[in-house]
Scaffold this active site. Structure first.
Site, PDB file in Angstrom:
ATOM      1  N   TYR A 146     -19.811  11.503 101.558  1.00 52.80           N
ATOM      2  CA  TYR A 146     -20.799  12.543 101.845  1.00 52.80           C
ATOM      3  C   TYR A 146     -21.846  11.963 102.780  1.00 52.80           C
ATOM      4  O   TYR A 146     -22.037  10.735 102.851  1.00 52.80           O
ATOM      5  CB  TYR A 146     -21.430  13.037 100.536  1.00 52.80           C
ATOM      6  CG  TYR A 146     -22.519  14.071 100.726  1.00 52.80           C
ATOM      7  CD1 TYR A 146     -22.275  15.247 101.434  1.00 52.80           C
ATOM      8  CD2 TYR A 146     -23.797  13.869 100.225  1.00 52.80           C
ATOM      9  CE1 TYR A 146     -23.271  16.182 101.629  1.00 52.80           C
ATOM     10  CE2 TYR A 146     -24.802  14.799 100.406  1.00 52.80           C
ATOM     11  CZ  TYR A 146     -24.537  15.957 101.116  1.00 52.80           C
ATOM     12  OH  TYR A 146     -25.530  16.881 101.312  1.00 52.80           O
ATOM     13  N   TYR A 156     -30.164  13.261  95.919  1.00 53.63           N
ATOM     14  CA  TYR A 156     -28.862  12.578  95.847  1.00 53.63           C
ATOM     15  C   TYR A 156     -29.040  11.119  95.429  1.00 53.63           C
ATOM     16  O   TYR A 156     -28.135  10.500  94.879  1.00 53.63           O
ATOM     17  CB  TYR A 156     -28.150  12.694  97.193  1.00 53.63           C
ATOM     18  CG  TYR A 156     -26.653  12.557  97.115  1.00 53.63           C
ATOM     19  CD1 TYR A 156     -25.897  13.373  96.278  1.00 53.63           C
ATOM     20  CD2 TYR A 156     -25.977  11.613  97.890  1.00 53.63           C
ATOM     21  CE1 TYR A 156     -24.512  13.258  96.218  1.00 53.63           C
ATOM     22  CE2 TYR A 156     -24.594  11.494  97.844  1.00 53.63           C
ATOM     23  CZ  TYR A 156     -23.874  12.318  96.996  1.00 53.63           C
ATOM     24  OH  TYR A 156     -22.501  12.197  96.935  1.00 53.63           O
TER      25      TYR A 156
END
Length: 262
Positions: A146, A156
């Site tokens: 990602y 994140y």
């Protein structure tokens, strides 16, 4: 005949029909691949078995990448059905929930850091170690990354670091396994509404921003990722290894969305 006809591929991480792993399995099956699947625990076993039937497979094996014994046993059992096979899809990632909310520096813990890297990055290497004796020449290994591996993404947090580790592992593994003709690549997918993504705070806002900013002005789908994965695991991609392929509708190439008129 599809371009994966004759290929045998192990798919991990299939949890629902919204999983990226589902999109990959679907595309690979459409291109003629023979598939096998893994499940994490007894709760998920019946669900994965149903998906396996959908894709014409009766090979469903337990796999907990947190233990070396489970990884070794998985490939030992697979070898009883397939003496050799052509690669695997590593669609596995995890970090404790308290590591994915708010200020990274304050939220970070030694244990959270360890778990995120162990499950999300080291497991790819461990699976390659265990699979190596059973891989055909010209096999292909593929993992999922990602954009957080390259940029700071709100909430994140530690997974940014874990995905960066995973991408580095992809390159080093490609260099190591290349002498055996084995290719190793990663797909850096745009955000997709999966079960795993539901654990990220403000994910809906992330999708909205993505859609406005991406070069194609849309989000990506599991079909987008699945088609790219099928290609990368095929002989059509025989010259591609050690790459991080962005399947993100062009989000990663932009600096900002349309500014509009003043």
């Amino acid at each position: 005949m599809g371009f994966l006809t004759g290929k045998r591929i192990l798919v991990t991480g299939l949890a629902s029909n919204r999983s990226i792993a589902y999109g990959i399995a679907k595309s690979m099956k459409e291109q003629g691949a023979e598939l096998a699947f893994t499940y994490l625990n007894d709760k998920l076993q019946p669900r994965v078995e149903e998906f396996a039937k959908e894709f014409g497979s009766d090979i469903v094996l337990p796999l907990d990448v947190a233990t070396d014994e489970s990884i070794q046993n998985c490939f030992a059992e697979l070898s009883k059905r397939w003496d050799k096979f052509d690669g695997f899809i590593h669609a596995i990632a995890f970090a404790p929930g308290d590591q994915l909310d708010g200020d990274y520096v304050n939220a970070a813990t030694r244990e959270g850091y360890r778990i995120a890297h162990d499950i999300s990055a080291y497991s790819f290497v461990a699976m390659a170690q265990a699979a190596r004796p059973y891989l055909n020449p010209n096999a292909a290994l593929l993992t999922l990354s990602y954009l957080g591996a390259e940029r700071a993404i709100p909430n994140y947090n530690v997974m940014c670091l874990a995905k960066a580790s995973l991408e580095a592992a992809t390159r080093v593994m490609a260099a190591d396994l290349g002498k055996e003709g084995i290719r190793v690549n990663a797909i850096s997918a745009g955000p997709i509404r999966t079960l795993a993504a539901s654990g990220i705070k403000n994910f809906k806002k992330m999708l909205s921003t993505f859609e406005k900013t991406a070069a194609l002005r849309r989000t990506v789908t599991i079909e987008d990722v699945g088609n790219s994965a099928a290609f990368l695991c095929s002989d059509l991609a025989s010259g591609i290894t050690g790459e991080i392929v962005h399947v993100d509708a062009g989000f990663s190439i932009t600096a900002m969305g349309e500014l509009g008129e003043e």
